[in-house]
Design a protein around this motif. Structure first.
Motif, PDB file in Angstrom:
ATOM      1  N   ALA A   1      -3.900  -2.977  -5.311  1.00  0.00           N
ATOM      2  CA  ALA A   1      -4.158  -2.402  -3.998  1.00  0.00           C
ATOM      3  C   ALA A   1      -3.021  -1.473  -3.590  1.00  0.00           C
ATOM      4  O   ALA A   1      -1.844  -1.767  -3.803  1.00  0.00           O
ATOM      5  CB  ALA A   1      -4.353  -3.508  -2.974  1.00  0.00           C
ATOM      6  N   GLN A   2      -3.394  -0.359  -2.974  1.00  0.00           N
ATOM      7  CA  GLN A   2      -2.432   0.653  -2.587  1.00  0.00           C
ATOM      8  C   GLN A   2      -2.024   0.488  -1.123  1.00  0.00           C
ATOM      9  O   GLN A   2      -2.843   0.117  -0.277  1.00  0.00           O
ATOM     10  CB  GLN A   2      -3.036   2.048  -2.778  1.00  0.00           C
ATOM     11  N   SER A   3      -0.770   0.789  -0.835  1.00  0.00           N
ATOM     12  CA  SER A   3      -0.286   0.825   0.544  1.00  0.00           C
ATOM     13  C   SER A   3      -0.281   2.275   1.000  1.00  0.00           C
ATOM     14  O   SER A   3       0.405   3.120   0.397  1.00  0.00           O
ATOM     15  CB  SER A   3       1.124   0.233   0.643  1.00  0.00           C
ATOM     16  N   ALA A   4      -1.032   2.575   2.042  1.00  0.00           N
ATOM     17  CA  ALA A   4      -1.161   3.953   2.496  1.00  0.00           C
ATOM     18  C   ALA A   4       0.156   4.483   3.049  1.00  0.00           C
ATOM     19  O   ALA A   4       0.863   3.786   3.783  1.00  0.00           O
ATOM     20  CB  ALA A   4      -2.245   4.053   3.557  1.00  0.00           C
ATOM     21  N   VAL A   5       0.480   5.715   2.682  1.00  0.00           N
ATOM     22  CA  VAL A   5       1.610   6.424   3.286  1.00  0.00           C
ATOM     23  C   VAL A   5       1.129   6.975   4.621  1.00  0.00           C
ATOM     24  O   VAL A   5       0.173   7.745   4.675  1.00  0.00           O
ATOM     25  CB  VAL A   5       2.106   7.554   2.375  1.00  0.00           C
ATOM     26  N   THR A   6       1.782   6.590   5.691  1.00  0.00           N
ATOM     27  CA  THR A   6       1.384   7.022   7.022  1.00  0.00           C
ATOM     28  C   THR A   6       2.611   7.471   7.813  1.00  0.00           C
ATOM     29  O   THR A   6       3.746   7.369   7.335  1.00  0.00           O
ATOM     30  CB  THR A   6       0.682   5.891   7.792  1.00  0.00           C
TER      31      THR A   6
ATOM     32  N   ARG B   1       6.986  10.031  -1.427  1.00  0.00           N
ATOM     33  CA  ARG B   1       6.789   8.606  -1.181  1.00  0.00           C
ATOM     34  C   ARG B   1       5.544   8.087  -1.903  1.00  0.00           C
ATOM     35  O   ARG B   1       4.592   8.829  -2.143  1.00  0.00           O
ATOM     36  CB  ARG B   1       6.679   8.352   0.328  1.00  0.00           C
ATOM     37  N   GLY B   2       5.560   6.797  -2.220  1.00  0.00           N
ATOM     38  CA  GLY B   2       4.433   6.208  -2.931  1.00  0.00           C
ATOM     39  C   GLY B   2       4.237   6.864  -4.286  1.00  0.00           C
ATOM     40  O   GLY B   2       5.187   7.058  -5.038  1.00  0.00           O
TER      41      GLY B   2
END
Length: 340
Positions: free
Chosen positions: A29-34, A123-124
């Protein structure tokens, strides 16, 4: 009966995700860059306009009040912030991203002469936006929004070129009249990886929709007319969620698993809505339902959805819509040039 079977398949999919295979499916699962651009804290510490709260039009006004020397100083000291700040002058963002890429070192190919990098966020998995053509002078502008498995490393890969946003953008611009259009390959959100919970849910799309709408507002703030937005696969989920606040002339959903609405009217947009899906595309086997938050709803290419249908003769598979010689590419070019 066919629809009933697809609904049963959807329930089976949900059961597999929330049941025994959930751990496997969510492992990647990916963590969204926000949030604001990288380096925003250092930028704010100097009392500069807050990237987290300022609108793109306010950002544009901020830079309009600076002289050239002050602008160049900000590029030199805050390249990652300036390069990703929607509403900043286009030429300034190009310069800032060249500096950021040179300092990063991992994406040297993006520093090749002639490349115009409008955004670069390390990032990411990395995000990037590249412009093909003259963004500030072209009469028409298009934005390509990709689906799964796309990031700064893969968005312009040579393999399967028409399945990448860079390949799509170059092909689209090549199909239009010389000098009439500029096309942005936009990888400005965290995309799903593979087939799993991320691809079947709307979480990453919701984060991407916010970033897409702000990016397009940034184009408007520097004098770019409302673009045609071409949304491929999971990218159409992003566009569907962004639609009510997306300043676009056209929204094109291609190879779409759904846009998280029941029909085109539910998008609540003034843009023309188009859809393309070829019979050879595997996406046609994805159930167009939403169950417990899984799945993306109605098929935009169905007659009942109400979008304008785009012919796809000559296209093949999930990534063949921008291939030269296809009816879909010819239609896309007409949309990009406003010949609708």
């Amino acid at each position: 009966m066919h629809r009933f079977k697809r609904t049963l398949a959807a329930f089976a999919m949900v059961a597999s995700v929330v049941g025994g295979t959930a751990g496997w499916a969510s492992a990647g699962a990916q963590s969204a860059v926000t949030g604001p651009p990288p380096g925003a804290a250092a930028w704010r510490s100097e009392g500069l306009i807050d990237p987290a709260t300022a609108t793109p039009s306010q950002v544009a006004a901020f830079f309009a009040g600076l002289d050239e020397r002050r602008r160049d100083d900000l590029v030199r000291r805050h390249p990652l912030t300036v390069g990703n700040l929607d509403g900043a002058p286009v030429a300034l963002r190009y310069a800032a991203n060249r500096a950021a890429l040179a300092a990063d070192g991992r994406f040297a190919r993006l520093l090749a002469p002639g490349r115009q990098i409008l955004a670069f966020d390390p990032r990411g998995r990395g995000q990037v936006a590249e412009v093909y053509g003259d963004l500030t002078r072209a009469r028409h502008v298009s934005v390509v929004v990709p689906g799964s498995d796309i990031d700064a490393s893969t968005y312009d890969r040579a393999k399967d070129p028409y399945g990448t946003p860079a390949g799509m953008a170059k092909s689209l611009r090549g199909a239009t009249r010389p000098g009439s259009t500029a096309v942005v390959a936009w990888v400005g959100y965290t995309t799903p990886v593979g087939v799993g919970v991320d691809a079947a849910s709307g979480a990453l799309a919701e984060a991407g929709a916010e970033r897409l709408s702000r990016f397009v507002a940034g184009l408007d703030a520097v004098g770019v007319d409302d673009p045609a937005v071409f949304c491929h696969s999971y990218g159409s989920v992003v566009c569907g969620l962004a639609a009510p606040r997306l300043d676009a002339a056209d929204i094109v959903a291609l190879a779409s698993p759904g846009m998280r609405v029941d029909d085109a009217a539910d998008l609540r947009t003034g843009a023309r809505v188009w859809a393309a899906k070829d019979p050879t595309d595997w996406i046609d086997n994805v159930p167009n339902v939403q169950v417990l938050g899984v799945g993306h709803g109605a098929d935009p290419a169905s007659a009942s959805f109400g979008a304008r249908r785009i012919p796809t003769a000559g296209a093949h598979g999930h990534t063949g819509y921008f291939a030269p010689g296809t009816d879909s590419l010819r239609a896309f070019a007409a949309i990009a040039e406003g010949r609708t």
